[in-house]
Write a protein that holds these residues in place. Structure first.
Motif, PDB file in Angstrom:
ATOM      1  N   GLU A  80      60.019   9.953  73.288  1.00 37.63           N
ATOM      2  CA  GLU A  80      60.037   9.060  74.444  1.00 37.63           C
ATOM      3  C   GLU A  80      60.041   9.851  75.746  1.00 37.63           C
ATOM      4  N   LEU A  81      60.733  10.989  75.770  1.00 35.54           N
ATOM      5  CA  LEU A  81      60.743  11.820  76.981  1.00 35.54           C
ATOM      6  C   LEU A  81      59.359  12.383  77.279  1.00 35.54           C
ATOM      7  N   ILE A  82      58.681  12.862  76.247  1.00 35.83           N
ATOM      8  CA  ILE A  82      57.322  13.383  76.431  1.00 35.83           C
ATOM      9  C   ILE A  82      56.390  12.278  76.903  1.00 35.83           C
ATOM     10  N   THR A  83      56.504  11.098  76.277  1.00 33.69           N
ATOM     11  CA  THR A  83      55.656   9.973  76.669  1.00 33.69           C
ATOM     12  C   THR A  83      55.937   9.542  78.106  1.00 33.69           C
ATOM     13  N   MET A  84      57.202   9.542  78.484  1.00 34.83           N
ATOM     14  CA  MET A  84      57.591   9.123  79.823  1.00 34.83           C
ATOM     15  C   MET A  84      57.037  10.078  80.882  1.00 34.83           C
ATOM     16  N   ILE A  85      57.055  11.364  80.586  1.00 33.52           N
ATOM     17  CA  ILE A  85      56.558  12.356  81.540  1.00 33.52           C
ATOM     18  C   ILE A  85      55.038  12.267  81.676  1.00 33.52           C
ATOM     19  N   PHE A 104      70.602   6.118  79.495  1.00 33.55           N
ATOM     20  CA  PHE A 104      71.226   4.913  78.965  1.00 33.55           C
ATOM     21  C   PHE A 104      70.736   4.621  77.550  1.00 33.55           C
ATOM     22  N   LYS A 105      69.421   4.772  77.321  1.00 31.02           N
ATOM     23  CA  LYS A 105      68.872   4.550  75.984  1.00 31.02           C
ATOM     24  C   LYS A 105      69.467   5.535  74.977  1.00 31.02           C
ATOM     25  N   ALA A 106      69.591   6.794  75.398  1.00 31.20           N
ATOM     26  CA  ALA A 106      70.151   7.811  74.497  1.00 31.20           C
ATOM     27  C   ALA A 106      71.587   7.470  74.122  1.00 31.20           C
ATOM     28  N   CYS A 107      72.397   7.081  75.118  1.00 31.35           N
ATOM     29  CA  CYS A 107      73.794   6.735  74.846  1.00 31.35           C
ATOM     30  C   CYS A 107      73.886   5.488  73.960  1.00 31.35           C
ATOM     31  N   ALA A 108      73.043   4.506  74.282  1.00 35.05           N
ATOM     32  CA  ALA A 108      73.061   3.270  73.490  1.00 35.05           C
ATOM     33  C   ALA A 108      72.669   3.538  72.043  1.00 35.05           C
ATOM     34  N   ALA A 109      71.659   4.397  71.830  1.00 33.05           N
ATOM     35  CA  ALA A 109      71.214   4.712  70.473  1.00 33.05           C
ATOM     36  C   ALA A 109      72.319   5.399  69.676  1.00 33.05           C
ATOM     37  N   VAL A 110      73.027   6.336  70.329  1.00 36.83           N
ATOM     38  CA  VAL A 110      74.113   7.061  69.647  1.00 36.83           C
ATOM     39  C   VAL A 110      75.258   6.110  69.315  1.00 36.83           C
ATOM     40  N   MET A 211      66.387   1.157  67.303  1.00 38.17           N
ATOM     41  CA  MET A 211      66.395  -0.118  68.005  1.00 38.17           C
ATOM     42  C   MET A 211      66.144   0.011  69.504  1.00 38.17           C
ATOM     43  N   THR A 212      66.448   1.155  70.104  1.00 36.82           N
ATOM     44  CA  THR A 212      66.276   1.289  71.558  1.00 36.82           C
ATOM     45  C   THR A 212      64.875   1.723  71.948  1.00 36.82           C
ATOM     46  N   ASN A 213      64.016   1.984  70.965  1.00 39.79           N
ATOM     47  CA  ASN A 213      62.660   2.434  71.273  1.00 39.79           C
ATOM     48  C   ASN A 213      61.681   1.266  71.168  1.00 39.79           C
ATOM     49  N   ARG A 214      60.679   1.250  72.083  1.00 37.31           N
ATOM     50  CA  ARG A 214      59.732   0.150  72.128  1.00 37.31           C
ATOM     51  C   ARG A 214      58.843   0.125  70.894  1.00 37.31           C
ATOM     52  N   GLU A 215      58.299   1.290  70.489  1.00 42.85           N
ATOM     53  CA  GLU A 215      57.349   1.334  69.385  1.00 42.85           C
ATOM     54  C   GLU A 215      58.044   1.239  68.026  1.00 42.85           C
TER      55      GLU A 215
END
Length: 294
Positions: A80-85, A104-110, A211-215
């Motif tokens: 997701e970081l690579i895609t975002m950049i 926030f996504k990283a914290c929520a996923a953990v 669950m926190t990822n779109r794809e």
């Protein structure tokens, strides 16, 4: 000579009547016991149903599956970081808020992955609350009591010929065997549902990690959909038991013993069939279908 044949016939008829009455008085015991225990078994949470199995599943989830979920979270976050950049013209059109969103996504996923078992048990606690509440509304008297009708049936049997008694004995024995098979089927449904719950619970951290990822989030959504369906399958089982209770309580034993036996057997077959269908009904019921909000 005629009196000898009459005595032999009477002995045979008495034997056949005793076999028939014994079959009638005992054939429903297994089904009555299993059906009566459905509410108690379905109303149990995974912790209450078998503490030893629950402990094994929880240990596997926390020590075996959770580390794999951590690797999946790491891969998804890197992707997701690579895609975002790359989506932001190689950071030329940078927006600082997206880093807060990523964090926030990283914290929520953990948090979701580490509390997977708590979330799963919360879903089943909610479902079991619904089941327990429904058990107070649905009639609990599911027993078929034939003992009170045995006296009237005895006089009916005495009026039958030997051939009719033989046919009725074979019919009652066959239905009694079918009842035992149906009682085993009821046990299979109840035990199979709980084992499926344990299997679902054991690998919950992996789909929850997505669950926190779109794809990838659809994997988690599908898992959660199946989880809720398993929980609310207990409610549909209680509805089936309620319908069965209403049917058997309205049943009256008449002099047409064959018709009465077939009616009770038909009710029990329908109960067994609908119990097997509750899994599919809960999974594909429109209310329980969770659709992605993305």
């Amino acid at each position: 000579m005629d009196s000898i044949f009459e005595k032999i016939t009477k002995v045979i008829n008495d034997f056949l009547m005793s076999v028939i009455e014994s079959s009638l008085s005992t054939m429903f015991n297994d089904v009555n016991e299993k059906v009566g225990a459905i509410a108690a078994e379905v109303g149990k949470t995974p912790q209450q149903w078998n503490a030893s199995v629950f402990s094994i599943i929880q240990t596997l989830s926390e020590n075996v599956i959770l580390p794999i979920a951590g690797l999946i979270i790491t891969f998804i976050l890197c992707y997701e970081l690579i895609t975002m950049i790359t989506e932001k013209n190689n950071m030329h059109d940078i927006d600082t808020f997206m880093f807060f969103k990523f964090l926030f996504k990283a914290c929520a996923a953990v948090v979701i992955a580490t509390h997977t078992f708590d979330i799963i048990m919360g879903v089943f606690d909610l479902a079991q609350y619904v089941v327990r509440q429904s058990s107070g509304v649905i009639g609990s008297n599911t027993s078929v009591d034939i003992s009170s009708a045995i006296t009237d049936i005895h006089s009916t049997l005495e009026a039958m010929s030997t051939g009719e008694l033989v046919l009725l004995m074979l019919e009652s024995s066959l239905i009694s065997l079918c009842m035992k098979i149906l009682s085993v089927c009821i046990t299979v449904v109840i035990f199979g549902r709980m084992i499926e719950i344990y299997l679902y619970s054991s690998v919950g951290a992996i789909p929850f990690a997505t669950m926190t990822n779109r794809e990838w989030g659809q994997m988690g959504n599908n898992y959660l959909r199946g989880l809720i369906a398993l929980g609310f399958q207990g409610f549909f089982i209680m509805v089936c038991v309620g319908i069965y209770a209403a049917l058997v309580n309205s049943l009256t034993f008449t002099t047409d013993i064959q018709a009465t036996l077939l009616s009770v057997a038909a009710y029990t077959v329908v109960l067994c069939f609908t119990l097997f269908k509750t899994g599919g009904i809960s999974k594909y019921h429109p209310i329980l279908k969770i659709r992605s909000l993305r």
